[in-house]
Design an enzyme around this catalytic site. Sequence first.
Site, short mmCIF file in Angstrom:
data_model
loop_
_atom_site.label_atom_id
_atom_site.label_comp_id
_atom_site.label_asym_id
_atom_site.label_seq_id
_atom_site.Cartn_x
_atom_site.Cartn_y
_atom_site.Cartn_z
N GLN A 17 10.51 1.30 -7.03
CA GLN A 17 11.59 0.72 -6.22
C GLN A 17 12.97 1.04 -6.83
O GLN A 17 13.88 0.23 -6.77
CB GLN A 17 11.39 -0.79 -6.05
CG GLN A 17 10.04 -1.13 -5.42
CD GLN A 17 9.85 -2.58 -5.01
OE1 GLN A 17 8.89 -2.89 -4.32
NE2 GLN A 17 10.73 -3.48 -5.40
N VAL A 40 -0.55 -4.40 -5.30
CA VAL A 40 0.30 -3.65 -6.23
C VAL A 40 1.69 -3.53 -5.63
O VAL A 40 1.88 -2.85 -4.61
CB VAL A 40 -0.30 -2.26 -6.53
CG1 VAL A 40 0.61 -1.48 -7.46
CG2 VAL A 40 -1.69 -2.40 -7.14
N ALA A 89 5.17 9.93 -2.12
CA ALA A 89 3.93 10.43 -1.52
C ALA A 89 4.11 10.56 -0.01
O ALA A 89 4.90 9.84 0.60
CB ALA A 89 2.78 9.47 -1.82
N ARG A 145 15.42 -10.17 0.85
CA ARG A 145 13.99 -9.84 0.95
C ARG A 145 13.13 -11.05 0.60
O ARG A 145 12.06 -11.24 1.18
CB ARG A 145 13.65 -8.66 0.04
CG ARG A 145 14.39 -7.36 0.42
CD ARG A 145 13.63 -6.13 -0.03
NE ARG A 145 13.17 -6.20 -1.40
CZ ARG A 145 13.89 -5.84 -2.47
NH1 ARG A 145 15.12 -5.40 -2.33
NH2 ARG A 145 13.38 -5.92 -3.68
N ALA A 162 0.30 3.95 -4.29
CA ALA A 162 1.23 5.06 -4.54
C ALA A 162 1.03 5.62 -5.94
O ALA A 162 1.18 6.83 -6.16
CB ALA A 162 2.67 4.58 -4.36
N SER A 192 11.57 6.01 -3.04
CA SER A 192 11.34 6.86 -4.21
C SER A 192 10.79 6.09 -5.41
O SER A 192 11.09 4.91 -5.60
CB SER A 192 12.66 7.51 -4.66
OG SER A 192 13.21 8.33 -3.66
N THR A 193 10.02 6.82 -6.20
CA THR A 193 9.54 6.34 -7.50
C THR A 193 10.07 7.30 -8.55
O THR A 193 10.14 8.52 -8.30
CB THR A 193 7.99 6.34 -7.52
OG1 THR A 193 7.54 5.43 -6.51
CG2 THR A 193 7.46 5.91 -8.87
N HIS A 197 -1.94 -0.22 -1.89
CA HIS A 197 -2.83 -1.26 -2.41
C HIS A 197 -2.16 -2.61 -2.15
O HIS A 197 -0.99 -2.78 -2.51
CB HIS A 197 -3.02 -1.04 -3.91
CG HIS A 197 -4.04 -1.95 -4.54
ND1 HIS A 197 -3.95 -3.32 -4.48
CD2 HIS A 197 -5.16 -1.67 -5.25
CE1 HIS A 197 -4.98 -3.85 -5.12
NE2 HIS A 197 -5.73 -2.87 -5.59
N TYR A 236 9.94 -12.32 2.65
CA TYR A 236 8.59 -12.45 2.08
C TYR A 236 8.02 -13.86 2.34
O TYR A 236 6.83 -14.00 2.59
CB TYR A 236 8.60 -12.13 0.58
CG TYR A 236 9.10 -10.73 0.27
CD1 TYR A 236 9.01 -9.72 1.22
CD2 TYR A 236 9.65 -10.42 -0.96
CE1 TYR A 236 9.47 -8.45 0.95
CE2 TYR A 236 10.11 -9.14 -1.24
CZ TYR A 236 10.03 -8.16 -0.28
OH TYR A 236 10.49 -6.90 -0.55
N TYR A 251 0.51 -1.44 3.52
CA TYR A 251 0.33 -0.05 3.10
C TYR A 251 0.05 0.00 1.59
O TYR A 251 0.44 -0.90 0.84
CB TYR A 251 1.54 0.81 3.48
CG TYR A 251 2.84 0.46 2.78
CD1 TYR A 251 3.79 -0.33 3.39
CD2 TYR A 251 3.13 0.96 1.51
CE1 TYR A 251 4.98 -0.64 2.77
CE2 TYR A 251 4.33 0.66 0.88
CZ TYR A 251 5.24 -0.15 1.50
OH TYR A 251 6.43 -0.46 0.87
#
Lengths: 95, 249
Positions: free
Chosen positions: B165, B96, B205, B65, B123, B232-233, B93, B69, B91
Site C-alpha cells: 500500500q 492478508v 500483479a 477508509r 498478491a 503498487s507494492t 487472500h 471498513y 480479492y
Amino acid sequence: VATVQHGFSGFLVRLANEPDLLDEYADDRSALMEREGVAPLDRDAIMTGNLRRIRARVRREHPDVDDFKVIMEPEPGEPKPEPPEPKPEPEPHPT
Amino acid sequence: VPGSLTVVGTGIRFGVHLTPEARGALTRAGRVLHLVSDPVAREWLETLRPDAQSLDTLYAPGKERAKTYREIVEAILEPVRAGYDVCAAFYGHPGVFVSPSHEAIRQAKAAGYPAVMLPGISAEDCLFADLGLDPGTKGCQSYEATDFLVAARAVEPAALLILWQVGVVNERSHVVETDPQRLAELRDRLLELYPEDHEAIVYEASPYPVGDAIVVRTSLARLCDAGVTPASTLVVPPRPSSRDPVARR
C-alpha cells in the site's frame, strides 16, 4: 454461467470461466482471439502482455470505474519506538 | 442459531485463481457480498452469482477508509443476523491486508454464529512467482507502508523488504492517485537505511487471466518517478551484507 458476455471484458470473463478456452489460449492465443472475434486493438494489447495497455482497453468498456480499493488500515496510535541506548564502547583488553 | 459467515479470497487473477472450496462457498451461500479489484472481475463474479452484492459502493474519494471498513463489516453481518448463510469474497487472500474480513469474523463468532475464512492466492504469492524471489533465501520483512513509516519499524537491510500500500502511504482516506509528497516521506525514510542507488522494484500483479505483472526497476532515489499507484507494492532487495562472499571480495 449466468449471462452471455460480450466485448473485450466478455472475452476475459470467458477465459476465466472456461478451462478449455484457457488451454487454447495457452496453445495459440493469436488464433484463438481471431476465432473469438476479439477486436484488433484488444488483441494487440494482449499480445504485448503489457498490463497498462490491457487495462486501458478494459477502461474503454468501463469508463466509470478507475480506482483501486485498498482494504486494510493499520492500527492507529502506536508511538514510534524510542531509539536504542548507544552501546558503551568495550573496554580495551589489557595487553 | 441460523446464519453463518464464510469469508473467501478470489485470488488475484480472477477466475483462474479461485480455489474449488471458495467456488463451492460462493455457489452454496444464501447471500454473497464481494469486493474485487477490477470491474471485469466484478462481471466475472456476477456470472457465478448474479445476485451478488458489491461492496465497492461504500468507497468514495476523500471518505475515511476506516469508516468504509466499519460499513463493510456491518453490510456483511446484517444478513448473517437475519439468518442467511453469507459468503463474503475479497480479492487476493481474504486475511492478508484485509481489515474488515477479520473484524467480521470476530464479531460473528462473538455473537455465536459459525464463521470461517478460506485462504486465497495473495498478491505476495504472485510477487514471489513473478519476480523470482524466495523469502527463505535471506529472510523477508513485510510491512504495511503507513505502519512502517509511522511506527518506524525496525529493518534488517540484509533481508528482503516488502512494503504494501505504498501508493496510499500515510493516507487515511480513499484516493484515486498517489500523493507524491507522502511517497517522498517514505523514500526519505528508506534512504536512511539504504544507499541512494539501491534497487527498488515497483510491482503490481495482473488482475486478469492474461497479461504480465507491472515491474518497474529503479533506484530508491528515483522512487517518486517510478509510476507508483494505489495498487503498487514496493520491493527492496537485500543489501549485500559483509558476510556475503561477493561483498567480502
